[in-house]
Design a protein around this motif. Structure first.
Motif, short mmCIF file in Angstrom:
data_model
loop_
_atom_site.label_atom_id
_atom_site.label_comp_id
_atom_site.label_asym_id
_atom_site.label_seq_id
_atom_site.Cartn_x
_atom_site.Cartn_y
_atom_site.Cartn_z
N LYS A 90 -7.52 -3.73 -3.49
CA LYS A 90 -7.99 -5.01 -2.97
C LYS A 90 -7.98 -6.10 -4.04
CE LYS A 90 -11.14 -3.29 0.63
NZ LYS A 90 -12.54 -3.24 1.07
N PRO A 143 -9.24 4.95 3.28
CA PRO A 143 -10.05 3.85 2.72
C PRO A 143 -9.20 3.00 1.77
CG PRO A 143 -10.62 5.92 1.67
CD PRO A 143 -9.69 6.28 2.77
N TYR A 154 0.83 -1.21 0.00
CA TYR A 154 0.00 0.00 0.00
C TYR A 154 0.86 1.25 0.00
CZ TYR A 154 -4.15 2.81 0.78
OH TYR A 154 -5.18 3.72 0.64
N TRP A 173 1.85 1.82 -3.52
CA TRP A 173 0.70 2.30 -4.29
C TRP A 173 0.36 3.74 -3.92
CZ3 TRP A 173 -4.34 3.78 -2.92
CH2 TRP A 173 -5.24 3.87 -3.98
N TRP A 174 0.47 4.09 -2.64
CA TRP A 174 0.19 5.45 -2.19
C TRP A 174 1.21 6.44 -2.74
CZ3 TRP A 174 -4.02 7.33 0.19
CH2 TRP A 174 -3.95 8.59 0.78
N THR A 213 -9.13 1.07 -1.56
CA THR A 213 -9.90 1.05 -2.80
C THR A 213 -10.06 -0.38 -3.33
OG1 THR A 213 -7.92 1.35 -4.14
CG2 THR A 213 -9.02 3.34 -3.37
N ASP A 214 -11.05 -0.53 -4.19
CA ASP A 214 -11.27 -1.84 -4.80
C ASP A 214 -10.11 -2.22 -5.73
OD1 ASP A 214 -13.65 -1.96 -3.48
OD2 ASP A 214 -14.83 -1.19 -5.18
N GLU A 215 -9.45 -1.21 -6.32
CA GLU A 215 -8.31 -1.51 -7.20
C GLU A 215 -7.20 -2.18 -6.42
OE1 GLU A 215 -5.04 0.83 -10.00
OE2 GLU A 215 -6.61 1.95 -8.94
N GLN A 257 0.25 7.33 -6.17
CA GLN A 257 -0.88 8.26 -6.22
C GLN A 257 -0.48 9.66 -5.76
OE1 GLN A 257 -3.75 7.24 -7.56
NE2 GLN A 257 -2.82 5.20 -7.81
#
Length: 453
Positions: free
Chosen positions: A102, A96, A35, A38-39, A98-100, A42
């Motif tokens: 997950k 949160p 994460y 990924w963060w 995200t579905d991506e 973003q």
């Protein structure tokens, strides 16, 4: 994450023996790392050193929660000038998931973590299985044989047979079954590494325990082992029950038990001797198959004097001293082996003269008589006497050689009487027999004829 994933992790715990909490902690760490990457994608403006991520998975329903942390780096310098960096969490905020994340990222990360944890757990279980087995015998299949080492396949793991633990006379062929003695179990980067030996004395002891039920039951006990791998070994055994013969139990019916051990060791000869609490008896037994006439021990110097018959001396010493060397290792005593002749000579005050040498106080042989005795074809060669072989002790000479020396001394004293008389005396000395008594008679008769002349 969902309840199906939690149920799968519970199933892994039952089948593989991996703790559920261990897998869950690994998943949380992996999810936090994934994460964070990924963060960062973003929010490219963020510095990786100023933020962190903490992940938490609910063990009941598998829900994933993530917190983004604000970090502060604090540097400390100690008295020696070394700088240490400490990271302090200033604040954290839940974000949160995200579905991506997950979906694709979360599933791939979970798969990698689970496989890695499975490999680590299997390696740890294998290490724990063999860590307590140092000193045991394992059977493996020769998988790879090289100059420096040989690999044995034990099923779950491979065992290493180094060159130093190999018997030089043993060939190892791929695919054949081989027993090894575990000497060391250590952790490695690719799992536990097991080192086995074919030269350790413990291998011989364990093989007898496998073949002899009395040893496994504690009726017969192996007290000592001495081994020269590939050549010869000796074991000392004792019985805890008077009705059981320890040597017979180890040898087996028609030698079947000891023969199986010899076959496993590729023809290595094995001597099974009875152990004794009396050091003298134990030393005498350890020299078997040689027969010992007497053994004297000195506890202060830890030495033993062993007296054997002349014809048993070479057997007691063994080829290149092998039998005596193994007996010394088996008993822990320094063994001095002497023949009866050598011991008797030392008790009388010194060794007998050796052929070709002049005894103390004897006359020097004349220059003319020595060549004649050597040229006489009827002279008995040195070493033909019965006591002149390997069974004679150091410093002792055969009776025939002693008689020949006396005859030469007598002929040296009468050289001036004429060449014919000297020649006759030398012929008589050369025609010595194997019987020491007959040799003495020949010398005395020669002396009387000289006196009459």
């Amino acid at each position: 994450m969902n309840q199906e994933m939690i149920a799968a992790l519970r199933e892994l715990e039952r089948e593989k023996g991996i703790a559920f909490e261990t897998i869950l902690e690994g998943l949380e760490e992996a999810m936090a790392s994934a994460y964070k990457s990924w963060w960062k994608q973003q929010h490219p403006e963020l510095d990786e050193e100023t933020f962190g991520v903490r992940a938490k998975i609910d063990p009941e329903n598998g829900d994933l929660r993530v917190w983004v942390q604000e970090l502060e780096r604090i540097e400390h310098e100690d008295e020696e000038g070394e700088v240490t960096v400490e990271t302090k969490v200033l604040s954290e905020q839940e974000v949160p998931v995200t579905d991506e994340f997950k979906g694709r990222i979360g599933a791939q990360t979970a798969k990698q973590v689970i496989f890695q944890k499975l490999r680590d757990a299997e390696r740890e279980m294998t290490y724990e299985e063999f860590a307590g087995r140092e000193g045991d015998v394992v059977t493996g299949i020769v998988q790879q044989s090289e100059r420096r080492y040989t690999l044995l396949d034990l099923g779950k793991v491979e065992a290493l047979l180094p060159q130093a633990e190999q018997v030089p006379s043993e060939p190892y062929r791929n695919g054949e079954r081989l027993k090894g003695y575990i000497t060391e179990v250590r952790k490695g980067t690719k799992g536990p590494q097991i080192v086995v030996s074919r030269t350790h004395p413990g291998l011989l002891k364990k093989l007898f325990e496998l073949e002899v039920p009395e040893i496994a039951e504690g009726i017969v006990e192996i007290r000592a082992v001495a081994r020269e791998p590939g050549h010869r070994s000796k074991i000392a055994v004792s019985s805890n029950e008077p009705a059981v013969d320890p040597v017979g139990a180890c040898v087996g019916p028609k030698g079947s038990r000891v023969r199986n051990v010899v076959t496993e060791l590729r023809g290595e000869k094995i001597d099974v001797v009875p152990w004794s609490a009396d050091p003298a008896t134990f030393v005498a037994n350890a020299l078997q198959p040689a027969k010992v006439r007497e053994a004297r021990v000195d506890p202060e110097t830890q030495t033993a004097l062993v007296i054997v018959p002349d014809y048993q001396l070479s057997l007691a010493i063994g080829r290149e001293g092998q039998n005596a060397r193994l007996a010394a290792r088996l008993t822990g005593w320094r063994i001095d082996i002497k023949s009866e002749t050598q011991f008797a000579d030392e008790q009388r005050g010194g060794p007998r003269p050796v052929a070709g040498q002049v005894a103390a106080g004897a006359a020097e042989p004349s220059p003319s008589s020595a060549p004649l005795a050597a040229e006489d074809p009827t002279a008995a060669p040195a070493g033909d006497a019965p006591d002149g072989g390997a069974g004679s002790g150091a410093g002792s000479a055969p009776p025939a050689e002693g008689a020949a020396t006396k005859a030469e001394d007598e002929s040296a004293a009468t050289t001036a009487e004429g060449e014919s008389a000297a020649t006759a005396d030398e012929d008589e000395a050369a025609a010595s027999t194997d019987d020491p008594a007959e040799e003495t008679v020949v010398v005395e008769e020669a002396a009387e004829e000289k006196a009459g002349a």
